[in-house]
Write an enzyme that holds these catalytic residues in place. Structure first.
Site, short mmCIF file in Angstrom:
data_model
loop_
_atom_site.label_atom_id
_atom_site.label_comp_id
_atom_site.label_asym_id
_atom_site.label_seq_id
_atom_site.Cartn_x
_atom_site.Cartn_y
_atom_site.Cartn_z
N ASP A 1 0.82 -1.22 0.00
CA ASP A 1 0.00 0.00 0.00
C ASP A 1 0.86 1.27 0.00
OD1 ASP A 1 -2.09 1.69 0.28
OD2 ASP A 1 -2.85 0.85 2.15
N ARG B 1 -11.97 1.87 8.38
CA ARG B 1 -10.62 2.29 7.96
C ARG B 1 -10.73 3.52 7.05
NH1 ARG B 1 -5.48 -0.34 4.81
NH2 ARG B 1 -3.94 0.27 6.34
N LYS C 1 -1.10 -8.79 -4.87
CA LYS C 1 -1.78 -8.99 -3.58
C LYS C 1 -3.09 -8.20 -3.65
CE LYS C 1 -1.06 -8.01 1.38
NZ LYS C 1 -0.12 -7.38 2.32
N ASP D 1 -6.21 -6.93 -1.92
CA ASP D 1 -6.63 -6.71 -0.53
C ASP D 1 -8.10 -6.28 -0.45
OD1 ASP D 1 -6.38 -6.52 2.22
OD2 ASP D 1 -4.57 -5.31 2.16
N ASN E 1 -10.15 -4.35 2.79
CA ASN E 1 -9.92 -3.96 4.18
C ASN E 1 -11.12 -3.44 4.95
OD1 ASN E 1 -7.25 -4.64 4.82
ND2 ASN E 1 -6.51 -3.05 3.45
N CYS F 1 -6.14 -11.20 0.20
CA CYS F 1 -5.92 -10.65 1.53
C CYS F 1 -7.18 -9.89 1.91
CB CYS F 1 -4.72 -9.71 1.46
SG CYS F 1 -4.39 -8.82 3.00
N ASP G 1 -3.00 -10.62 9.67
CA ASP G 1 -2.12 -9.45 9.87
C ASP G 1 -1.27 -9.63 11.12
OD1 ASP G 1 -2.62 -7.98 7.65
OD2 ASP G 1 -4.10 -6.66 8.56
C1 GLA Z 1 -4.13 -4.79 5.15
C2 GLA Z 1 -3.27 -5.98 4.86
C3 GLA Z 1 -1.82 -5.66 5.16
C4 GLA Z 1 -1.40 -4.45 4.36
C5 GLA Z 1 -2.33 -3.29 4.64
C6 GLA Z 1 -2.04 -2.11 3.72
O1 GLA Z 1 -4.22 -4.55 6.51
O2 GLA Z 1 -3.70 -7.10 5.55
O3 GLA Z 1 -1.00 -6.76 4.88
O4 GLA Z 1 -1.40 -4.78 3.00
O5 GLA Z 1 -3.69 -3.65 4.46
O6 GLA Z 1 -2.88 -1.06 3.95
#
Ligand code: GLA
Length: 708
Positions: free
Chosen positions: A330, A406, A439, A441, A443, A486, A508
């Site tokens: 990120d 977030r 990756k 993601d 979140n 993820c 994480d």
């Molecule tokens: C999530 C992922 C982490 C990382 C952050 C970046 O929390 O699980 O591994 O990539 O986002 O913001």
């Protein structure tokens, strides 16, 4: 193998048998393989049903609930016909298992409405797994609503423990076992994702052995377990019926996601079977059987605070240590210097990447590392160019203040326009930097479910169909790219995602002590080659615990190894230790990533946890033992190794660890190692605890057959 004699259908795998009486929709048997050719007449009129509906005298939880055109909920599905198909039917818009054709199709019709219920059973002989799915076809002349359609109903008789894998962000898939006498229990998610809290994999453990259930789906799910007064234990798995109401016009159909079920004599055998199934029939593409690269990810090393120089310094140090892939996490796009903004702006932050992503990727490749990239495609920040130009792309309820998690909103992926946009921009990111790894993601979970023109009761599932369309298109477009899913760690670790992403970020929480548990829980359903597992900094950023570098490595080898720290800050000596670790890993990676996986001890309940990977011919194994705490005045724990040949003799040696002077070496019979076990006496260093806080003690053993 599927055999049909009259109305009795026998589904056989090498170790299990399932017998169905098709016309009565009954299970006559499911469990350990039946070898006799005997009949089943005496077992007819079984209380164990393959589906259940409202409107009769069965009041145990229903697998099918429809809202009829007349507003009533009663159905009376009756047997119509059965067929053995040679091709396993695809489930429209949803991921499912592959590689096996023969499928039993059972059809039932409600005579008063002509609505049809189809059930499908596919037998996977190599893993003793049976895949089950169901479909409703509205052959009536009026619209109806599906209010619940479980993918699978399994009725068992007796007393069972209901085992679930629960947790939170940073503490996923902790095994919880409840001895259920009577009552109704469920395990579910209403978050629009499988969730950190409750994975869809569940087990029912009884006297005869263990039944494991999983779902090939990544959204809201529900696993119901009802032990009724009659002594019947009903298991239902499928899409959560929470807020669910799916309209079916005449001629339309609704397909539930695929469920999988497996029976085994014990937990260890069950996970071996589940692993074989996932590896062979869920994971796809070029990376299916390929050894996964050792990566370095910059997230915990830099968070948002990086520039080209910092990144290249980390990459240089990692290259020196033998790492193969650099993953830029990120912060590389838009004005992304914190988590308040820029999601959706998938254009390069030229300043932080030193002239653009391609530039940086080329420089990393010039160092001899492959390049991977982080994206979070389903999200949008309100402070982003995307939001300013397309506010209607966001998932928001008109007239309501949206809930932010977030600081971000989600995209309305139920909308085809948004889906096409995501496919376009994310494909462009991958092409423009030539990533060999992505990756993906996710979140936050869903809250403000809304899309113009989409019925509320359909939203969650329509989102999932949109999501699968997008990941399906992107992963197909880039067949050579290794995808790692993820979701704030392991919040969407499920079989649906593993149909597209060959591996998943497990959690994480990278603390070795916590990871022993998280990986242990995850391994019940998912093979180690799907579990992203990193060595991170000390003290650990999540827990503050300190564990030696060698301990962190030993634990991370239980999944796909990576490093996630600022390696440029390592001393020469530390780089040397990592170089030895990586060299060892590469030498043994096939065994560690693809060997038959066994859990050692009990990470949740005992002083000892750990794992072991065994080669197919059982001539080699690697085991890691993890002792939670050392107690004085009590015998040290004994490890019972698994999966070896009982009559063979093995040489057992410890991996040379930089923090231990004493090496271990002995020979012993396979049966002695498995039944007598090895007491972990005098193999740990007393200094370890005083130098480190919250540490665990680990050692890795190499086990080699030296005599048959
Ligand atoms: C999530 C992922 C982490 C990382 C952050 C970046 O929390 O699980 O591994 O990539 O986002 O913001």
């Amino acid at each position: 193998m599927i055999r049909k004699k009259g109305q009795v259908v026998r589904l056989e795998t090498p170790n299990t048998t399932l017998v169905i009486k098709a016309d009565k929709a009954e299970y006559l048997y499911y469990g350990k393989k039946l070898t006799s050719a005997g009949g089943f007449e005496a077992f007819y009129d079984s209380p164990r049903k393959i589906f259940s509906q409202f409107g009769g005298c069965d009041y145990t939880e229903y697998s099918v609930l429809l809202e009829n055109a007349d507003g009533g909920f009663s159905t009376a599905f009756e047997y119509s016909k059965s067929k053995i198909l040679t091709e396993k039917p695809e489930i429209a818009g949803l991921p499912s298992s592959y590689g096996e054709g023969k499928t039993l199709e059972l059809k039932y019709i409600d005579p008063s409405t002509k609505v049809c219920l189809y059930l499908y059973y596919t037998v996977f002989e190599d893993s003793d797994v049976i895949a089950v799915s169901s479909r409703i076809v509205n052959n009536s002349k009026k619209e109806i609503f599906v209010r619940r359609l479980s993918s699978l109903q399994m009725d068992l008789m007796g007393e069972y423990a209901f085992v679930t894998f629960e947790g939170m962000w940073g503490r996923e898939r902790q095994k919880i076992s409840r001895n259920v006498g009577k009552g109704v229990f469920y395990n579910d998610s209403k978050k629009g994702m499988t969730s950190h809290e409750r994975n869809p994999f569940v087990m029912a453990e009884g006297k005869e052995g263990v039944f494991g259930f999983n779902l090939v789906y990544s959204g809201n799910h529900k696993e119901l377990f009802e032990c009724d007064g009659y002594g019947r234990a009903r298991v239902l798995t499928g899409i959560n019926d929470f807020m669910f109401r799916w309209k079916l016009l005449p001629g339309e159909e609704f397909a539930a996601p695929e469920a999988v079920v497996c029976f085994a004599p014990d937990e260890d055998a069950l996970s071996c079977r589940m692993h074989a199934f996932v590896s062979e029939h869920i994971i796809r593409g070029k990376w299916k059987k390929r050894e996964r690269p050792v990566l370095i990810n910059n997230w915990e090393g830099t968070y948002f605070d990086f520039n080209e120089e910092k990144i290249l310094n980390i990459a240089r140090a990692a290259k020196k240590a033998g790492v193969e892939l650099f993953v830029l996490d990120d912060g590389w796009f838009g004005k992304r210097d914190n988590d308040l903004c820029a999601l959706g702006d998938w254009f390069d932050n030229v300043e932080k990447t030193g002239g653009g992503l391609k530039n940086l990727a080329d420089k990393i490749r010039a160092l001899g590392l492959d390049f991977g990239i982080w994206v979070e495609p389903e999200m949008i920040s309100e402070d982003s160019d995307l939001y300013r130009s397309h506010p209607n792309f966001a998932m928001k309820i008109p007239g309501r203040e949206p809930t932010r998690m977030r600081n971000q909103l989600m995209l309305n992926m139920a909308d085809e326009k948004v889906q096409n946009y995501v496919v376009r921009v994310i494909s462009d990111v991958i092409s423009r930097c030539g990533a060999s790894y992505v990756k993906w993601d996710f979140n936050r979970s869903m809250s403000d479910c809304y899309g113009k023109g989409i019925a509320q009761g359909e939203y969650f599932h329509r989102y999932m169909l949109g999501y699968y369309r997008v990941v399906g298109k992107i992963t197909k477009k880039f067949p050579f790219v290794l995808f790692e899913g993820c979701a704030g760690g392991g919040g969407r670790f499920d079989l649906g995602n593993l149909c597209y992403f060959q591996q998943y970020w497990t959690s994480d929480d990278t603390d070795a002590r916590e990871r022993v548990k998280i990986q242990d829980g995850t391994s019940y359903a998912y093979p180690q080659v799907t579990m992203g597992s990193h060595v991170s900094a000390c003290p650990n950023h999540q827990t503050g615990n300190s564990n030696p570098l060698e301990t962190r490595f030993n634990v991370a080898c239980g999944g796909v190894l990576g490093y996630e720290l600022d390696m440029s800050k390592f001393s020469e000596e530390e780089i040397g230790v990592v170089a030895e670790q990586v060299a060892f890993y590469k030498q043994n990676r096939k065994l560690l990533q693809f060997g038959e996986y066994h859990r050692l001890g009990d990470a949740f309940d005992s002083a000892l946890g750990g794992y072991m990977a065994v080669s197919k011919d059982r001539s080699q194994a690697i085991a890691v033992v993890a002792v939670n705490a050392r107690v004085i005045g009590v015998a040290e724990p004994t490890v019972l190794f698994k999966g070896l040949l009982p009559s063979a003799v093995y040489e057992v040696t410890s991996r040379k660890q930089s923090n231990y002077e004493k090496d271990i070496s002995f020979t012993a019979g396979g049966d002695m190692l498995m039944n007598g076990g090895y007491m972990l006496r005098g193999i740990f260093d007393d200094k370890e605890a005083s130098a480190n806080s919250g540490c665990i003690y680990t050692r890795m053993f190499m086990i080699k057959k030296c005599k048959n």
